[in-house]
Motif scaffolding. Structure first.
Motif, mmCIF file in Angstrom:
data_model
loop_
_atom_site.group_PDB
_atom_site.id
_atom_site.type_symbol
_atom_site.label_atom_id
_atom_site.label_comp_id
_atom_site.label_asym_id
_atom_site.label_seq_id
_atom_site.Cartn_x
_atom_site.Cartn_y
_atom_site.Cartn_z
ATOM 1 N N MET A 1 7.260 2.604 -7.338
ATOM 2 C CA MET A 1 5.808 3.138 -6.809
ATOM 3 C C MET A 1 5.994 4.263 -5.953
ATOM 4 S SD MET A 1 3.391 1.089 -4.212
ATOM 5 C CE MET A 1 1.795 1.212 -3.894
ATOM 6 N N ARG A 2 5.167 5.377 -6.117
ATOM 7 C CA ARG A 2 5.324 6.386 -5.131
ATOM 8 C C ARG A 2 3.901 6.883 -4.751
ATOM 9 N NH1 ARG A 2 10.438 9.236 -5.584
ATOM 10 N NH2 ARG A 2 9.608 10.950 -4.721
ATOM 11 N N TRP A 3 3.916 7.560 -3.564
ATOM 12 C CA TRP A 3 2.642 7.856 -3.009
ATOM 13 C C TRP A 3 2.843 9.528 -3.439
ATOM 14 C CZ3 TRP A 3 5.338 4.193 -1.247
ATOM 15 C CH2 TRP A 3 4.616 3.022 -1.054
ATOM 16 N N SER A 4 1.612 10.243 -3.324
ATOM 17 C CA SER A 4 1.624 11.349 -3.941
ATOM 18 C C SER A 4 2.125 12.403 -2.537
ATOM 19 C CB SER A 4 0.293 12.032 -4.373
ATOM 20 O OG SER A 4 -0.750 11.780 -3.235
ATOM 21 N N SER A 5 2.146 11.843 -1.279
ATOM 22 C CA SER A 5 2.628 12.712 -0.193
ATOM 23 C C SER A 5 2.987 11.941 0.821
ATOM 24 C CB SER A 5 1.455 13.679 0.097
ATOM 25 O OG SER A 5 0.394 13.146 0.563
ATOM 26 N N PRO A 6 3.895 12.522 1.875
ATOM 27 C CA PRO A 6 4.011 11.493 3.254
ATOM 28 C C PRO A 6 2.785 11.128 3.673
ATOM 29 C CG PRO A 6 5.675 13.297 2.923
ATOM 30 C CD PRO A 6 4.568 13.430 2.000
ATOM 31 N N ALA A 7 1.801 12.111 3.802
ATOM 32 C CA ALA A 7 0.663 11.904 4.301
ATOM 33 C C ALA A 7 -0.243 11.018 3.809
ATOM 34 C CB ALA A 7 -0.259 13.181 4.434
ATOM 35 N N ASP A 8 -0.111 10.591 2.515
ATOM 36 C CA ASP A 8 -0.826 9.436 1.848
ATOM 37 C C ASP A 8 -0.168 8.261 2.284
ATOM 38 O OD1 ASP A 8 -1.783 10.749 -1.641
ATOM 39 O OD2 ASP A 8 -2.795 10.765 0.341
ATOM 40 N N PHE A 9 1.163 8.244 2.151
ATOM 41 C CA PHE A 9 1.749 6.999 2.630
ATOM 42 C C PHE A 9 1.497 6.535 3.963
ATOM 43 C CE2 PHE A 9 5.049 3.917 2.901
ATOM 44 C CZ PHE A 9 5.406 3.867 4.150
ATOM 45 N N GLN A 10 1.462 7.568 4.979
ATOM 46 C CA GLN A 10 1.164 7.309 6.289
ATOM 47 C C GLN A 10 -0.303 6.946 6.298
ATOM 48 O OE1 GLN A 10 2.577 10.623 8.692
ATOM 49 N NE2 GLN A 10 4.878 10.344 7.695
ATOM 50 N N GLN A 11 -1.167 7.307 5.831
ATOM 51 C CA GLN A 11 -2.488 7.110 5.789
ATOM 52 C C GLN A 11 -2.575 5.327 5.316
ATOM 53 O OE1 GLN A 11 -4.904 8.636 7.011
ATOM 54 N NE2 GLN A 11 -6.666 7.169 6.376
ATOM 55 N N MET A 12 -1.804 5.034 4.291
ATOM 56 C CA MET A 12 -1.873 3.878 3.631
ATOM 57 C C MET A 12 -1.567 2.839 4.583
ATOM 58 S SD MET A 12 0.119 1.261 2.047
ATOM 59 C CE MET A 12 1.710 2.317 2.347
ATOM 60 N N PHE A 13 -0.430 3.097 5.232
ATOM 61 C CA PHE A 13 0.547 2.135 6.211
ATOM 62 C C PHE A 13 -0.190 2.049 7.340
ATOM 63 C CE2 PHE A 13 4.763 0.339 6.310
ATOM 64 C CZ PHE A 13 4.897 0.161 7.743
ATOM 65 N N GLY A 14 -0.695 3.351 7.979
ATOM 66 C CA GLY A 14 -1.614 3.129 9.043
ATOM 67 C C GLY A 14 -2.706 2.294 8.909
ATOM 68 N N ALA A 15 -3.278 2.259 7.831
ATOM 69 C CA ALA A 15 -4.542 1.491 7.642
ATOM 70 C C ALA A 15 -4.066 -0.033 7.538
ATOM 71 C CB ALA A 15 -5.304 1.819 6.187
ATOM 72 N N LEU A 16 -2.955 -0.280 6.996
ATOM 73 C CA LEU A 16 -2.681 -1.687 6.963
ATOM 74 C C LEU A 16 -2.078 -2.211 8.346
ATOM 75 C CD1 LEU A 16 -0.356 -1.467 3.693
ATOM 76 C CD2 LEU A 16 -2.461 -2.829 3.986
ATOM 77 N N LEU A 17 -1.498 -1.237 9.095
ATOM 78 C CA LEU A 17 -1.219 -1.820 10.414
ATOM 79 C C LEU A 17 -2.441 -2.134 11.294
ATOM 80 C CD1 LEU A 17 1.543 0.761 11.862
ATOM 81 C CD2 LEU A 17 1.700 -1.903 11.685
ATOM 82 N N ALA A 18 -3.559 -1.122 11.009
ATOM 83 C CA ALA A 18 -4.711 -1.359 11.703
ATOM 84 C C ALA A 18 -5.447 -2.469 11.466
ATOM 85 C CB ALA A 18 -5.371 -0.214 11.810
ATOM 86 N N ALA A 19 -5.656 -3.000 9.920
ATOM 87 C CA ALA A 19 -6.403 -3.892 9.490
ATOM 88 C C ALA A 19 -5.628 -4.706 8.594
ATOM 89 C CB ALA A 19 -7.484 -3.407 8.965
ATOM 90 N N PRO A 20 -5.048 -5.791 8.916
ATOM 91 C CA PRO A 20 -3.910 -6.452 7.933
ATOM 92 C C PRO A 20 -4.691 -7.453 6.964
ATOM 93 C CG PRO A 20 -3.966 -7.587 10.227
ATOM 94 C CD PRO A 20 -4.571 -6.120 10.320
ATOM 95 N N GLU A 21 -5.774 -7.845 7.495
ATOM 96 C CA GLU A 21 -6.270 -9.098 6.598
ATOM 97 C C GLU A 21 -6.848 -8.705 5.241
ATOM 98 O OE1 GLU A 21 -5.630 -10.167 10.597
ATOM 99 O OE2 GLU A 21 -7.099 -8.880 9.882
#
Lengths: 248, 276
Positions: A1-21
């Motif tokens: 699995m790869r994200w198209s950019s570091p920014a994309d990854f950080q966007q995804m991970f940040g969203a998961l950190l903020a709203a895990p459920e």
């Protein structure tokens, strides 16, 4: 699995950190997210406890941690300096801790915020009686010392704060429940908190609003002794040393 | 660069610290705690600086963020560096910023070529503003992310070669990451080029509160564990002495207890030096 950019990854991970459920995620990732979330949350709650120790003592560990957790969730830190985190915590806590008689908690929290600001304010030489040995110029603009803060509270917030300090000579039980004009200063390293008599409070209030000493004095003499009021403010280190006396 | 052992400084230990006489002692602080305009906290750090070399360890530059480091944060860091004149400055190989929120931890990322370029650009920016090289620390990892182009060691080596930054090797973080991700700490340690390592951190860890995860957490809230001391001795035997810091950020004991740990590191360094 790869994200198209570091920014994309950080966007995804940040969203998961903020709203895990409600996500279908690898348990190992879920656990890692929980660890990172817990570490950051604990750091922010600890920072609030450091900055609002009297509030914490007043409401107790459980209520404090509950409100701190809610605050961290709704108003997480916006920058890395946790030592200044929690500027809006006093207002948040006032509405969070619903119930009768919580207004004094709001006052106390606002005072503690002012103490934090005073603690970290820029250094400057405070004006002392020596600077006025030749007399007081009523047109002289006196500038507040960078650490000076002033709050008018409906509750005895300064006395409550003082009762919680090491070597306090008052207790909460002995307190006169009355409004207080709270002065916070930092004359020589440590932060000083005191409640001002009406004349000193008026004098400071008027000067904070930009009045020259002469005008402010007129407001002060209506309610008390002017030289006592001025002396109180000077001893507290409320003003910067006037430019004219530097080097005199 | 003092090739000796230092201690993370806590304000409650100021009097003990100022009175300390251990040879080679130096102190490190979290830069963000001192990015204030004035007051007793800065005065304490200045008093400490008058007696001991100081290292400024940043916990907020977010070097791996897709966005560059904040200008205001960098300006404050620069002012602090001018006030304190530290012998060392450092931060972490991690990101922390997301949509205006600062996450007070060190977040992982896939070590891709694109990520390397971003970290290089961010480190370059920091070093240009500060007008000095910084060290970058390896963080603790809790999950094996997919999509890496480089191992952590390869990534840090490439970063150092491109920017001139150094490596702050946290042996506890390496141990924790190796345990959590299932690689061999000793092998990863042995692969690091000696010339890159300019500081070493030693700290404690704890078991995850959820025991079913089997994870270790980099809490900095306990003494340095025996396997971490072993890795440290292995490192010093191979590369020689490096400035070594005992880090404790939680459950802080009295100063003497921390100095005992510091002295342990000091003895390891002295013994290695004596063998040369």
């Amino acid at each position: 699995m790869r994200w198209s950019s570091p920014a994309d990854f950080q966007q995804m991970f940040g969203a998961l950190l903020a709203a895990p459920e409600g996500r279908d995620l690898d348990p190992a990732l879920v656990r890692a997210l929980t660890i990172h979330r817990n570490t950051a949350t604990k750091a922010a709650i600890d920072a609030l406890a450091d900055n609002y120790p009297v509030l914490k003592a007043l409401v107790g560990e459980e209520a404090f941690t509950g409100s701190a957790l809610a605050y961290v969730t709704d108003h997480p830190p916006g920058e890395p300096r946790l030592c200044v985190y929690g500027e809006t915590f006093p207002d948040f806590v006032a509405s969070y801790l619903l119930g009768a008689d919580t207004a004094y908690l709001h006052d106390c929290a606002l005072l503690e915020r002012a103490v934090v600001e005073a603690l970290f304010a820029a250094d400057a030489v405070a004006a002392t009686g020596q600077d006025f040995a030749e007399g007081v110029d009523l047109d002289q603009p006196l500038i507040l010392h960078p650490a000076t803060r002033f709050l008018r509270c409906a509750s005895p917030a300064a006395s409550i704060w003082l009762a919680h300090q090491p070597h306090a000579d008052t207790t909460l039980e002995a307190l006169d429940w009355a409004q207080e004009a709270c002065l916070i200063t930092r004359p020589a390293g440590a932060v000083l908190v005191q409640s001002l008599d009406p004349a000193a409070a008026r004098l400071l209030s008027a000067m904070t609003a930009g009045a020259r000493l002469g005008e402010a004095a007129e407001a002060a003499v209506e309610v008390g002794d002017l030289s006592t009021a001025f002396f109180t403010l000077l001893s507290a280190g409320a003003f910067r040393q006037p430019a004219a006396s530097i080097g005199a | 660069m003092p090739l000796t052992a230092g201690l993370g400084f806590k304000l409650q230990h100021l009097d003990d610290a100022l009175a300390a006489t251990a040879p080679g002692l130096w102190f490190e602080v979290h830069a963000e705690n001192y990015m204030v305009d004035g007051g007793p906290r800065l005065a304490a750090l200045r008093a400490l600086r008058d007696r001991f070399p100081i290292s400024l360890h940043g916990v907020g530059l977010s070097l791996a963020s897709a966005e560059p480091p904040s200008d205001s944060h960098l300006d404050r860091l620069k002012i602090l560096a001018e006030r304190i004149e530290p012998f060392q400055m450092s931060d972490h190989l991690a990101w922390q910023k997301w949509e205006g929120v600062h996450h007070s931890d060190f977040l992982p990322f896939p070590r891709t070529a694109a990520a390397l370029q971003i970290v290089m650009d961010n480190v370059d920016r920091v070093q240009t503003v500060l007008k000095r090289a910084i060290l970058v620390e390896n963080p603790s990892l809790y999950v094996d992310l997919p999509g890496h182009d480089f191992s952590e060691g390869e990534f840090l080596e490439a970063l150092a070669k491109a920017t001139g930054c150094g490596l702050l090797l946290d042996v506890n973080n390496l141990f924790v990451s190796a345990h959590n991700l299932g690689f061999t700490a000793a092998a990863a340690l042995d692969a690091i080029s000696p010339v890159l390592i300019q500081e070493v951190h030693l700290a404690g860890h704890s078991r995850d509160g959820d025991p079913s995860s089997g994870l270790l957490i980099d809490t900095h809230g306990a003494e340095v564990a025996d396997p971490v001391w072993s890795l440290y001795r292995r490192l010093v035997d191979r590369v020689g002495a490096r400035p070594t810091l005992i880090e404790r950020d939680d459950d802080i004991p009295v100063f003497d207890v921390l100095m005992d740990e510091r002295d342990q590191a000091h003895h390891i360094l002295r013994r290695r030096h004596a063998l040369v």
